[in-house]
Scaffold this motif. Structure first.
Motif, short mmCIF file in Angstrom:
data_model
loop_
_atom_site.label_atom_id
_atom_site.label_comp_id
_atom_site.label_asym_id
_atom_site.label_seq_id
_atom_site.Cartn_x
_atom_site.Cartn_y
_atom_site.Cartn_z
N MET A 159 11.15 -1.61 0.50
CA MET A 159 10.17 -0.58 0.79
C MET A 159 10.81 0.80 0.73
N GLY A 160 12.01 0.91 1.28
CA GLY A 160 12.70 2.18 1.27
C GLY A 160 13.05 2.67 -0.13
N LEU A 161 13.29 1.75 -1.04
CA LEU A 161 13.64 2.11 -2.41
C LEU A 161 12.47 2.76 -3.17
N THR A 162 11.24 2.61 -2.65
CA THR A 162 10.07 3.19 -3.33
C THR A 162 9.83 4.64 -2.91
N ILE A 163 10.59 5.14 -1.95
CA ILE A 163 10.39 6.51 -1.47
C ILE A 163 10.68 7.50 -2.61
N VAL A 169 0.85 -1.18 0.00
CA VAL A 169 0.00 0.00 0.00
C VAL A 169 0.89 1.24 0.00
N THR A 170 0.31 2.37 -0.36
CA THR A 170 1.08 3.61 -0.44
C THR A 170 0.68 4.54 0.70
N SER A 171 1.69 5.09 1.37
CA SER A 171 1.45 6.05 2.46
C SER A 171 2.23 7.33 2.18
N THR A 172 1.72 8.43 2.72
CA THR A 172 2.37 9.73 2.58
C THR A 172 2.82 10.22 3.94
N SER A 173 4.03 10.75 3.99
CA SER A 173 4.57 11.24 5.25
C SER A 173 3.81 12.47 5.72
N ASP A 174 3.52 12.51 7.03
CA ASP A 174 2.83 13.67 7.59
C ASP A 174 3.76 14.87 7.72
N GLU A 175 5.03 14.63 7.94
CA GLU A 175 5.99 15.70 8.21
C GLU A 175 6.85 16.05 6.99
N MET A 176 7.14 15.05 6.18
CA MET A 176 8.04 15.28 5.04
C MET A 176 7.30 14.99 3.72
N ILE A 196 5.70 6.47 0.16
CA ILE A 196 6.40 5.20 0.25
C ILE A 196 5.40 4.06 0.06
N GLN A 197 5.81 3.03 -0.63
CA GLN A 197 5.02 1.81 -0.75
C GLN A 197 5.56 0.82 0.28
#
Length: 242
Positions: free
Chosen positions: A237-241, A106-113, A117-118
């Protein structure tokens, strides 16, 4: 003499009677034949009706064929739904304890930055402190990943690389190693540079990875253990940022 007259009269009467009979039978025959024989106008009308009937049958056949073709080429609602569901589904593949896994992401968006990220469904992205997010494994709180994202104008790749290497060296000076991420760089053309270091403390390990993309730098700090072996999962997961 009278007998001869009677004979002649009888013959005349008989002849007249036969003539009358012939006249009666001939007239109906002629009348029926005339009624059964179609006139020229009726023939033309009949031919036009036949042509119209054949044209209608041809058009109906063409329409039926067109409808069948449209039905055969038009996907069913179920097929459309399945295709849309397939298009909307992202997966991530990773290796853990020597086995390859492919799971829904799933895809999430950072609240602060300002990044997305998937990540696997059983993980949660949360803000830890200004400039630092955490991706938590809901099934195992001992495994997690810190995420730091900075703009390229604020720092250089070499500076982040040296900082990551120093941090790992402090954690375990005698049990650190460089990670070989050459294959990742070759497979993912959107990644410009990537380096990684690992520190092992008994069964626990800490991994630092620095990623350079077109518009930003990403620093990952992975907290893993030998039993879980989720380092590659966190890395994917980090590579999808972005």
């Amino acid at each position: 003499m009278k007998k001869s007259i009677y004979q002649v009269g009888a013959v005349v009467i008989l002849s007249a009677f036969l003539a009358a009979c012939n006249t009666d039978t001939d007239e109906p025959t002629t009348s029926n034949a005339a009624s059964e024989e179609p006139t020229e106008t009726e023939q033309v009308q009949t031919e036009e009706q036949q042509e119209t009937s054949e044209t209608n049958e041809t058009n109906e056949s063409d329409d039926s064929s067109t409808d069948q073709n449209e039905e055969s080429t038009e996907p069913s609602e179920e097929t459309k739904a399945e295709q849309e569901d397939k298009d909307d589904t992202d997966t991530l593949t990773y290796i853990s304890n020597g086995q390859t896994f492919e799971e829904k992401a799933v895809t999430s968006t950072s609240d602060e930055m300002n990044y997305t990220i998937q990540h696997l469904e059983n993980y949660t992205l949360t803000s830890e402190e200004p400039g630092v997010d955490s991706l938590l494994n809901n099934a195992d709180e001992k495994t997690s990943m810190q995420i730091e994202v900075v703009k390229k104008e604020d720092v250089t790749f070499d500076q982040l690389k040296e900082s990551a290497k120093e941090t790992i060296s402090v954690i375990a000076p005698e049990s650190t190693k460089d990670l070989d991420l050459t294959s990742t760089l070759e497979e993912r053309k959107e990644i410009i540079n990537i380096v990684g270091y690992e520190a092992l403390l008994e069964d626990e390990k800490v991994v630092k990875v620095v990623i350079e993309r077109d518009n930003l730098f990403v620093t990952l700090t992975i907290y893993d253990n030998v039993q879980a072996d989720l380092t590659d999962a966190f890395l994917q997961m980090g590579l999808t940022i972005q």
